[in-house]
Design a protein around this motif. Structure first.
Motif, PDB file in Angstrom:
ATOM      1  N   ARG A   1       6.710  14.494  12.490  1.00 55.80           N
ATOM      2  CA  ARG A   1       6.070  13.662  13.514  1.00 55.80           C
ATOM      3  C   ARG A   1       4.581  13.462  13.224  1.00 55.80           C
ATOM      4  O   ARG A   1       3.726  13.675  14.073  1.00 55.80           O
ATOM      5  N   CYS A   2       4.284  13.059  12.001  1.00 54.78           N
ATOM      6  CA  CYS A   2       2.896  12.834  11.630  1.00 54.78           C
ATOM      7  C   CYS A   2       2.794  11.627  10.701  1.00 54.78           C
ATOM      8  O   CYS A   2       3.734  11.329   9.946  1.00 54.78           O
ATOM      9  N   PRO A   3       1.664  10.910  10.728  1.00 52.51           N
ATOM     10  CA  PRO A   3       1.473   9.769   9.821  1.00 52.51           C
ATOM     11  C   PRO A   3       1.433  10.241   8.371  1.00 52.51           C
ATOM     12  O   PRO A   3       0.876  11.299   8.066  1.00 52.51           O
ATOM     13  N   ILE A   4       2.015   9.449   7.478  1.00 53.07           N
ATOM     14  CA  ILE A   4       2.018   9.826   6.070  1.00 53.07           C
ATOM     15  C   ILE A   4       1.388   8.759   5.186  1.00 53.07           C
ATOM     16  O   ILE A   4       1.022   9.049   4.046  1.00 53.07           O
ATOM     17  N   ASN A   5       1.249   7.531   5.695  1.00 51.64           N
ATOM     18  CA  ASN A   5       0.629   6.495   4.863  1.00 51.64           C
ATOM     19  C   ASN A   5       0.231   5.309   5.727  1.00 51.64           C
ATOM     20  O   ASN A   5       0.778   5.096   6.812  1.00 51.64           O
ATOM     21  N   ARG A   6      -0.773   4.575   5.202  1.00 51.77           N
ATOM     22  CA  ARG A   6      -1.212   3.329   5.828  1.00 51.77           C
ATOM     23  C   ARG A   6      -1.214   2.251   4.755  1.00 51.77           C
ATOM     24  O   ARG A   6      -1.875   2.389   3.732  1.00 51.77           O
ATOM     25  N   LEU A   7      -0.481   1.201   5.016  1.00 48.77           N
ATOM     26  CA  LEU A   7      -0.435   0.089   4.062  1.00 48.77           C
ATOM     27  C   LEU A   7      -1.441  -0.974   4.499  1.00 48.77           C
ATOM     28  O   LEU A   7      -1.691  -1.153   5.691  1.00 48.77           O
ATOM     29  N   PRO A   8      -2.023  -1.689   3.547  1.00 51.07           N
ATOM     30  CA  PRO A   8      -3.133  -2.589   3.868  1.00 51.07           C
ATOM     31  C   PRO A   8      -2.739  -3.837   4.650  1.00 51.07           C
ATOM     32  O   PRO A   8      -3.603  -4.540   5.181  1.00 51.07           O
ATOM     33  N   ASP A   9      -1.441  -4.153   4.713  1.00 50.08           N
ATOM     34  CA  ASP A   9      -1.005  -5.332   5.474  1.00 50.08           C
ATOM     35  C   ASP A   9       0.365  -5.045   6.072  1.00 50.08           C
ATOM     36  O   ASP A   9       0.907  -3.949   5.928  1.00 50.08           O
ATOM     37  N   ARG A  10       0.924  -6.023   6.739  1.00 52.00           N
ATOM     38  CA  ARG A  10       2.249  -5.837   7.332  1.00 52.00           C
ATOM     39  C   ARG A  10       3.254  -6.854   6.780  1.00 52.00           C
ATOM     40  O   ARG A  10       4.139  -7.307   7.488  1.00 52.00           O
ATOM     41  N   THR A  11       3.103  -7.193   5.538  1.00 50.73           N
ATOM     42  CA  THR A  11       4.035  -8.123   4.898  1.00 50.73           C
ATOM     43  C   THR A  11       5.278  -7.384   4.416  1.00 50.73           C
ATOM     44  O   THR A  11       5.232  -6.192   4.088  1.00 50.73           O
ATOM     45  N   GLY A  12       6.376  -8.118   4.368  1.00 51.88           N
ATOM     46  CA  GLY A  12       7.619  -7.524   3.923  1.00 51.88           C
ATOM     47  C   GLY A  12       7.572  -7.024   2.493  1.00 51.88           C
ATOM     48  O   GLY A  12       8.160  -5.996   2.163  1.00 51.88           O
ATOM     49  N   ALA A  13       6.850  -7.749   1.625  1.00 54.00           N
ATOM     50  CA  ALA A  13       6.802  -7.353   0.216  1.00 54.00           C
ATOM     51  C   ALA A  13       6.152  -5.989   0.044  1.00 54.00           C
ATOM     52  O   ALA A  13       6.625  -5.154  -0.745  1.00 54.00           O
ATOM     53  N   THR A  14       5.070  -5.741   0.764  1.00 54.64           N
ATOM     54  CA  THR A  14       4.376  -4.455   0.652  1.00 54.64           C
ATOM     55  C   THR A  14       5.263  -3.313   1.132  1.00 54.64           C
ATOM     56  O   THR A  14       5.347  -2.254   0.487  1.00 54.64           O
ATOM     57  N   VAL A  15       5.933  -3.511   2.265  1.00 56.37           N
ATOM     58  CA  VAL A  15       6.800  -2.456   2.810  1.00 56.37           C
ATOM     59  C   VAL A  15       8.014  -2.247   1.914  1.00 56.37           C
ATOM     60  O   VAL A  15       8.432  -1.110   1.669  1.00 56.37           O
ATOM     61  N   THR A  16       8.587  -3.330   1.403  1.00 56.06           N
ATOM     62  CA  THR A  16       9.741  -3.214   0.506  1.00 56.06           C
ATOM     63  C   THR A  16       9.389  -2.395  -0.733  1.00 56.06           C
ATOM     64  O   THR A  16      10.157  -1.518  -1.163  1.00 56.06           O
ATOM     65  N   ASP A  17       8.220  -2.649  -1.308  1.00 60.37           N
ATOM     66  CA  ASP A  17       7.795  -1.914  -2.504  1.00 60.37           C
ATOM     67  C   ASP A  17       7.619  -0.434  -2.198  1.00 60.37           C
ATOM     68  O   ASP A  17       8.032   0.421  -2.978  1.00 60.37           O
ATOM     69  N   TRP A  18       7.021  -0.134  -1.041  1.00 63.31           N
ATOM     70  CA  TRP A  18       6.789   1.275  -0.684  1.00 63.31           C
ATOM     71  C   TRP A  18       8.119   2.000  -0.478  1.00 63.31           C
ATOM     72  O   TRP A  18       8.297   3.122  -0.952  1.00 63.31           O
ATOM     73  N   LEU A  19       9.052   1.377   0.222  1.00 62.88           N
ATOM     74  CA  LEU A  19      10.351   2.004   0.461  1.00 62.88           C
ATOM     75  C   LEU A  19      11.156   2.129  -0.838  1.00 62.88           C
ATOM     76  O   LEU A  19      11.837   3.138  -1.063  1.00 62.88           O
ATOM     77  N   GLY A  20      11.062   1.129  -1.707  1.00 59.54           N
ATOM     78  CA  GLY A  20      11.842   1.142  -2.939  1.00 59.54           C
ATOM     79  C   GLY A  20      11.476   2.280  -3.868  1.00 59.54           C
ATOM     80  O   GLY A  20      12.302   2.708  -4.683  1.00 59.54           O
ATOM     81  N   ARG A  21      10.255   2.775  -3.758  1.00 61.74           N
ATOM     82  CA  ARG A  21       9.819   3.882  -4.620  1.00 61.74           C
ATOM     83  C   ARG A  21      10.142   5.247  -4.007  1.00 61.74           C
ATOM     84  O   ARG A  21       9.738   6.275  -4.553  1.00 61.74           O
ATOM     85  N   ARG A  22      10.903   5.281  -2.921  1.00 65.53           N
ATOM     86  CA  ARG A  22      11.277   6.543  -2.266  1.00 65.53           C
ATOM     87  C   ARG A  22      12.764   6.531  -1.930  1.00 65.53           C
ATOM     88  O   ARG A  22      13.159   6.357  -0.774  1.00 65.53           O
ATOM     89  N   PRO A  23      13.613   6.738  -2.924  1.00 64.53           N
ATOM     90  CA  PRO A  23      15.072   6.653  -2.732  1.00 64.53           C
ATOM     91  C   PRO A  23      15.650   7.756  -1.852  1.00 64.53           C
ATOM     92  O   PRO A  23      16.820   7.660  -1.454  1.00 64.53           O
ATOM     93  N   SER A  24      14.869   8.792  -1.541  1.00 66.46           N
ATOM     94  CA  SER A  24      15.398   9.890  -0.720  1.00 66.46           C
ATOM     95  C   SER A  24      15.481   9.534   0.766  1.00 66.46           C
ATOM     96  O   SER A  24      16.091  10.262   1.549  1.00 66.46           O
TER      97      SER A  24
END
Length: 255
Positions: free
Chosen positions: A74-97
């Motif tokens: 229950r704690c923040p782990i990262n802040r992305l510089p924008d809220r675009t789908g491409a940025t979030v997709t890239d972040w999630l894609g690098r964490r397969p767990s």
């Protein structure tokens, strides 16, 4: 431009046996404290199981980013510089767990979660579920408010009756009714089919009840033994008596 000042207090202690103990107060500004907090390193995360995604305002209504929170801690782990789908997709894609992705109802985040974590369970987070239910309930109440039942109480006297309406948990003085057949019939015609009326037992209560039952969903005659709060009230007016009846009935203390 004058900026508000604040202070931070630091505990100062000496080594064993030393007498130098106390507190040190430093003047600073809220912006300085925020800058120091932002410089703190984010917690390291080896394997993520569940994350929540939501946007956050860098400058409200102008600049937004994406905040990611780990469910388990229950704690923040990262802040992305924008809220675009491409940025979030890239972040999630690098964490397969990641096995669970909770998000707000944004379609941009929905597409990002589907593309970046296709194997994960994707759900709307609890806060937005509650918000959506509240908004849906408010819209429904706005449409049917005029059809919701109304509770009216009458404090009967020989020549008039004091009327109080109980609506949405509040009492509203609704005027007086002449204790004549014409006055009572005229009042009865203003009732809706699902309205309920409460009156206190008096000599003419049965006549009033008979006239009102033809137009209201229910008419309750309250036994004086059940409304001792009225009899023992230090300040008693017709409106207060009718209001007490309404509250007792709404709370389920009258039959």
């Amino acid at each position: 431009m004058h900026r508000p000042r604040t202070s931070i207090e630091l505990a100062v202690g000496g080594e064993a046996g030393a007498r130098l103990t106390g507190h040190l107060r430093m003047q600073t500004s809220p912006n300085t404290i925020l800058c120091l907090v932002r410089r703190l390193p984010l917690p390291s995360v080896d394997r993520l199981r569940a994350v929540s995604i939501d946007d956050w305002a860098v400058r409200k209504r102008r600049i937004y980013g994406t905040l990611l929170v780990e469910f388990d801690r229950r704690c923040p782990i990262n802040r992305l510089p924008d809220r675009t789908g491409a940025t979030v997709t890239d972040w999630l894609g690098r964490r397969p767990s990641i096995q669970i992705v909770a998000r707000d109802p944004s379609t941009e985040y929905a597409r990002a979660a589907a593309a970046g974590a296709s194997a994960a369970l994707r759900v709307a987070d609890r806060w937005h579920h509650i918000l959506n239910m509240r908004q849906a309930l408010e819209r429904w109440l706005g449409r049917v408010h005029g059809r919701l039942r109304q509770l009216l109480t009458l404090d009967l006297h020989r020549t008039f009756a004091e009327v109080v309406a109980w609506e949405d948990g509040r009492l509203r003085h609704a005027g007086r009714v002449d204790m004549t057949r014409g006055g009572l019939e005229s009042f009865a015609r203003t009732l809706r089919a699902d309205d309920e009326v409460v009156i206190e037992v008096t000599g003419n209560a049965m006549v009033v009840s008979h006239l009102l039952r033809q137009h209201a969903a229910r008419v309750v005659i309250a036994n004086p033994l059940q409304v001792k709060a009225i009899a023992h009230a230090h300040v008693k007016t017709d409106k207060i008596a009718a209001g007490v009846l309404a509250n007792l009935y709404a709370a389920g203390f009258l039959p």
